[in-house]
Design a protein around this motif. Sequence first.
Motif, PDB file in Angstrom:
ATOM      1  N   ARG A 228       0.814  -1.214   0.000  1.00 47.43           N
ATOM      2  CA  ARG A 228       0.000   0.000   0.000  1.00 47.43           C
ATOM      3  C   ARG A 228       0.849   1.266   0.000  1.00 47.43           C
ATOM      4  O   ARG A 228       0.506   2.261  -0.626  1.00 47.43           O
ATOM      5  CB  ARG A 228      -0.943  -0.010   1.201  1.00 47.43           C
ATOM      6  CG  ARG A 228      -2.234  -0.762   0.948  1.00 47.43           C
ATOM      7  CD  ARG A 228      -3.231  -0.595   2.078  1.00 47.43           C
ATOM      8  NE  ARG A 228      -2.865  -1.351   3.261  1.00 47.43           N
ATOM      9  CZ  ARG A 228      -2.873  -0.888   4.499  1.00 47.43           C
ATOM     10  NH1 ARG A 228      -3.194   0.368   4.734  1.00 47.43           N
ATOM     11  NH2 ARG A 228      -2.558  -1.661   5.509  1.00 47.43           N
ATOM     12  N   SER A 229       1.953   1.231   0.728  1.00 47.10           N
ATOM     13  CA  SER A 229       2.790   2.433   0.831  1.00 47.10           C
ATOM     14  C   SER A 229       3.857   2.505  -0.249  1.00 47.10           C
ATOM     15  O   SER A 229       4.487   3.551  -0.424  1.00 47.10           O
ATOM     16  CB  SER A 229       3.453   2.485   2.205  1.00 47.10           C
ATOM     17  OG  SER A 229       4.319   1.381   2.374  1.00 47.10           O
ATOM     18  N   GLY A 230       4.089   1.405  -0.961  1.00 50.33           N
ATOM     19  CA  GLY A 230       5.109   1.396  -2.003  1.00 50.33           C
ATOM     20  C   GLY A 230       6.529   1.389  -1.478  1.00 50.33           C
ATOM     21  O   GLY A 230       7.477   1.626  -2.236  1.00 50.33           O
ATOM     22  N   ARG A 231       6.700   1.083  -0.204  1.00 53.45           N
ATOM     23  CA  ARG A 231       8.038   1.067   0.402  1.00 53.45           C
ATOM     24  C   ARG A 231       8.614  -0.342   0.423  1.00 53.45           C
ATOM     25  O   ARG A 231       7.880  -1.331   0.546  1.00 53.45           O
ATOM     26  CB  ARG A 231       7.955   1.579   1.847  1.00 53.45           C
ATOM     27  CG  ARG A 231       7.421   2.991   2.006  1.00 53.45           C
ATOM     28  CD  ARG A 231       8.497   4.030   1.825  1.00 53.45           C
ATOM     29  NE  ARG A 231       9.594   3.806   2.753  1.00 53.45           N
ATOM     30  CZ  ARG A 231       9.587   4.214   4.043  1.00 53.45           C
ATOM     31  NH1 ARG A 231       8.520   4.825   4.536  1.00 53.45           N
ATOM     32  NH2 ARG A 231      10.629   3.993   4.809  1.00 53.45           N
ATOM     33  N   THR A 232       9.929  -0.434   0.307  1.00 53.09           N
ATOM     34  CA  THR A 232      10.640  -1.691   0.482  1.00 53.09           C
ATOM     35  C   THR A 232      11.574  -1.535   1.675  1.00 53.09           C
ATOM     36  O   THR A 232      12.382  -0.587   1.720  1.00 53.09           O
ATOM     37  CB  THR A 232      11.439  -2.078  -0.766  1.00 53.09           C
ATOM     38  OG1 THR A 232      10.539  -2.306  -1.849  1.00 53.09           O
ATOM     39  CG2 THR A 232      12.242  -3.351  -0.524  1.00 53.09           C
ATOM     40  N   VAL A 233      11.458  -2.437   2.638  1.00 50.13           N
ATOM     41  CA  VAL A 233      12.209  -2.347   3.890  1.00 50.13           C
ATOM     42  C   VAL A 233      13.146  -3.547   3.975  1.00 50.13           C
ATOM     43  O   VAL A 233      12.718  -4.700   3.821  1.00 50.13           O
ATOM     44  CB  VAL A 233      11.250  -2.319   5.103  1.00 50.13           C
ATOM     45  CG1 VAL A 233      12.037  -2.324   6.410  1.00 50.13           C
ATOM     46  CG2 VAL A 233      10.334  -1.114   5.018  1.00 50.13           C
ATOM     47  N   GLN A 234      14.407  -3.277   4.230  1.00 52.21           N
ATOM     48  CA  GLN A 234      15.385  -4.348   4.434  1.00 52.21           C
ATOM     49  C   GLN A 234      15.311  -4.827   5.891  1.00 52.21           C
ATOM     50  O   GLN A 234      15.286  -4.017   6.821  1.00 52.21           O
ATOM     51  CB  GLN A 234      16.803  -3.851   4.115  1.00 52.21           C
ATOM     52  CG  GLN A 234      16.978  -3.338   2.692  1.00 52.21           C
ATOM     53  CD  GLN A 234      16.651  -4.385   1.649  1.00 52.21           C
ATOM     54  OE1 GLN A 234      17.016  -5.566   1.795  1.00 52.21           O
ATOM     55  NE2 GLN A 234      15.965  -3.969   0.588  1.00 52.21           N
ATOM     56  N   VAL A 235      15.279  -6.140   6.057  1.00 52.19           N
ATOM     57  CA  VAL A 235      15.192  -6.729   7.393  1.00 52.19           C
ATOM     58  C   VAL A 235      16.476  -7.502   7.661  1.00 52.19           C
ATOM     59  O   VAL A 235      16.660  -8.607   7.150  1.00 52.19           O
ATOM     60  CB  VAL A 235      13.969  -7.663   7.516  1.00 52.19           C
ATOM     61  CG1 VAL A 235      13.840  -8.161   8.951  1.00 52.19           C
ATOM     62  CG2 VAL A 235      12.695  -6.963   7.070  1.00 52.19           C
ATOM     63  N   PRO A 236      17.420  -6.935   8.433  1.00 50.47           N
ATOM     64  CA  PRO A 236      18.664  -7.648   8.727  1.00 50.47           C
ATOM     65  C   PRO A 236      18.415  -8.899   9.561  1.00 50.47           C
ATOM     66  O   PRO A 236      17.359  -9.068  10.181  1.00 50.47           O
ATOM     67  CB  PRO A 236      19.482  -6.613   9.520  1.00 50.47           C
ATOM     68  CG  PRO A 236      18.828  -5.299   9.262  1.00 50.47           C
ATOM     69  CD  PRO A 236      17.382  -5.596   9.032  1.00 50.47           C
ATOM     70  N   ALA A 237      19.411  -9.756   9.622  1.00 43.90           N
ATOM     71  CA  ALA A 237      19.275 -11.012  10.370  1.00 43.90           C
ATOM     72  C   ALA A 237      19.066 -10.770  11.854  1.00 43.90           C
ATOM     73  O   ALA A 237      18.431 -11.583  12.536  1.00 43.90           O
ATOM     74  CB  ALA A 237      20.506 -11.885  10.143  1.00 43.90           C
TER      75      ALA A 237
END
Length: 302
Positions: A228-237
């Motif tokens: 919905r927001s068009g964001r991509t979030v990196q999720v570290p280990a």
Amino acid sequence: MQQTVIDRIEPVAEDVVSLTLRGTDGPLAPWEPGAHIDLSLPNWLTRSYSLCGDPADRERYRVAVRHDPLSRGGSEYVHRFLRQGRPLEVSLPRNHFPLLPAAEYLFLAGGIGITPLLPMLRAAAGAGVPASLVYVGRTTASMPFLDELRSRHPGRVRVAATRRDGRPDLAALAATLHPDALVYCCGPAPMLAAAQAAFPAGQLQVERFRPAARTFPANTPFEAVCARSGRTVQVPADTSLLDALVHAGLPVASGCREGVCGSCELALLDGEPEHRDDIGAPRGRMYPCVSRAVSERLVVDL
């Protein structure tokens, strides 16, 4: 969210208080036995508590809170600072512990674990279904709502104060049950383990205070695409999906952060999740406080 005010706060056992919350904007949302709500506390914490009042009362909710000596700030705040007349915002009810139809019910409560089972016993008795409660605690003084249970359900409640009576023989109870009976258990981990050893898995329904001890593969990084927001979030280990989303400015409600309460539930649109919760996430849903990804990317409805 719903707006309420604390209509009544009173002690109901050693280190346990009951909060009666009255809706301020008309009738409160309906609920069924086993449901819980999130309380948004004035100290910026959100905590989940089982509803233990009467589902027919649309004007009020009731919850009970035991003061945990290892409190992370929730139960301590409730006991020390909340007072009658204080406004509180609460969530809509959620139910991951529903009362399913059965020929007979056995309810096993350990201490504050009585809270989801109290309305279940009321519902079963009101429907004329054979039902009994085994209520376990260190002493009778430590067991909330004991007088209420005895007066409303004479002959249905067996009390086991362990310092005086020892622990109940669950295997003996199992031998007396109807083959189509269901057993509902809520209490500390040792009680749940004893119940799991005594009753067949298909007969037993449990709700936990804390997640069961389990092992998972080592964490790996992945990315979360927020549709919905068009964001991509990196999720570290070394970061949970929940924390990564919050740090990226995409707030997600949260309560226990242990995969038990369900307040952080997200709709999953694509990707393969690794479910680590204790609720049993339904298809197309996940709990980002603990669950991660098997695939390199997850797409969530956020």
